[in-house]
Design an enzyme around this catalytic site. Structure first.
Site, PDB file in Angstrom:
ATOM      1  CB  CYS A   2     -46.085  35.685 -17.689  1.00  0.00           C
ATOM      2  SG  CYS A   2     -46.602  34.623 -18.634  1.00  0.00           S
ATOM      3  CB  CYS A   8     -61.847  25.090 -16.689  1.00  0.00           C
ATOM      4  SG  CYS A   8     -62.255  27.344 -16.469  1.00  0.00           S
ATOM      5  CB  CYS A  24     -58.996  27.891  -9.913  1.00  0.00           C
ATOM      6  SG  CYS A  24     -58.034  27.757 -11.049  1.00  0.00           S
TER       7      CYS A  24
END
Ligand code: SAM
Ligand code: DTB
Ligand code: SF4
Length: 316
Positions: free
Chosen positions: A55, A190, A99
């Site tokens: 990332c 969320c 998820c």
């Protein structure tokens, strides 16, 4: 008791909650919890990392940042078949929500098309769906909603005042912007945070007030305890006192009465007694399954045994 649903929570008021005698705090949290939920019921979500590592962001807690020398490698995206197989297993084990997380700053269009296919397939199994893919651009939330995404997870992570100590590659306002897009597209939000990242109690109160003052409040509020990862800047940070973690859960419950408060990362390093106190303080959801994204979670059998011991049942 005052209905705190539409109330605006100042940092000072939340700090007063944190400062209550422990028994008084837990009693208040229990009263609020029992007014809105079956206190013995718990919601189970299972996580999967559909794209791990590499990332570009620099989040100081994260194993997946390419900028930190951690043991996590940059892996290609999982196939839809791999994701569906994991979702089936999660469902067989009793989870009701699945998820999907990706180590991106945000999804590119090609990625979003692939995730949309996964969402459709997981939803078709009869599971609730959730994704956490980073910042969203115009139209992306709508595409996910269209594919059948029920929840989007995007955390504020820490208080606005502590934020710059933790992340430099995207700011607090970027996060609020993505949350706004999720709401606007009609998905459930969320949104939670991580504690144990060197923040002060006042900063913990600040982050709870920031979560609670969202309007409407997030349907799901994950409270993560930092999982310390070797190679990240936050490795070696001072561990939070478990009772201070329980206080944070109680403050979330009191200020967000109708939200599911999720006892999230960090359960692997937590005693059963601390987890039980978290449930007593109003936590009514957990991540369930052997793995979070890149780190271990409690084994399914151990979680089942703990819930049995506490007389708790999973949400159908
Ligand atoms: N890349 C996307 C993003 O950051 O929005 C989605 C995945 S990211 C890993 C999802 C969330 O996991 C983070 O916002 C953070 O709250 C939580 N998280 C990541 N690493 C963690 C750690 N070591 N301990 C506790 N929570 C963590
Ligand atoms: C959230 O608040 N916590 C989850 C989920 N949302 C995506 C992630 C926890 C990650 C813990 C560290 C890891 O396994 O890499
Ligand atoms: Fe990337 Fe998300 Fe990890 Fe930050 S938390 S480094 S954005 S995967």
């Amino acid at each position: 008791m005052e209905d705190s649903l539409e109330k605006n929570w100042s940092v000072k008021e939340v700090l007063e909650l944190f400062g209550l005698p422990f028994s008084d705090l837990i009693y208040r949290a229990q009263c609020v919890h029992r007014a809105h939920f079956d206190p013995n019921m718990i919601q189970l979500s299972t996580l999967i990392s559909i794209k791990t590592g590499g990332c570009p962001e620099d989040c100081g807690y994260c194993s997946q940042s390419a900028r930190h020398p951690t043991a996590v490698e940059n892996r290609p995206m999982l196939s839809k078949e791999e994701v569906v197989a994991a979702a089936k297993l999660a469902m067989e084990n009793g989870a009701t929500r699945f998820c999907m997380g990706a180590a991106w700053r945000g999804p590119k269009q090609r990625d979003l098309d692939a995730v949309s296919d996964m969402v459709r397939a997981v939803k078709a199994l009869g599971l609730e769906t959730c994704a956490t893919l980073g910042l969203l651009k115009e139209g992306q939330a709508e595409q996910l909603k269209e594919a059948g995404l029920d929840y989007y997870n995007h955390n504020i992570d820490t208080s606005a005042s502590h934020y710059d100590e933790i992340i430099s590659t995207r700011d607090y306002g970027d996060r609020l912007d993505t949350l706004e897009k999720v709401r606007h597209a009609g998905m459930h939000v969320c949104c939670g945070a991580i504690v144990g990242m060197g923040e002060s109690r006042e900063e913990r109160a600040e982050l709870i007030s920031e979560l609670a003052n969202q309007s409407p409040q997030p349907e799901s509020v994950p409270i993560n305890h930092l999982v310390q990862i070797e190679g990240t800047p936050l490795y070696g940070a001072e561990r939070l006192d478990p009772l201070e973690f329980v206080r944070t859960i109680a403050a979330a419950r009191i200020t967000m009465p109708k939200s599911f408060v999720r006892l999230s990362a960090g359960r692997n390093e937590m005693s059963e007694s601390t987890q039980a106190l978290c449930f007593l303080a109003g936590a009514n959801a957990i991540f369930y399954g052997e793995k979070l994204l890149t780190t271990g979670n409690l084994e399914v059998g151990r979680d089942r045994a703990l819930l049995d011991k506490l007389g708790m049942h999973a949400m159908p």
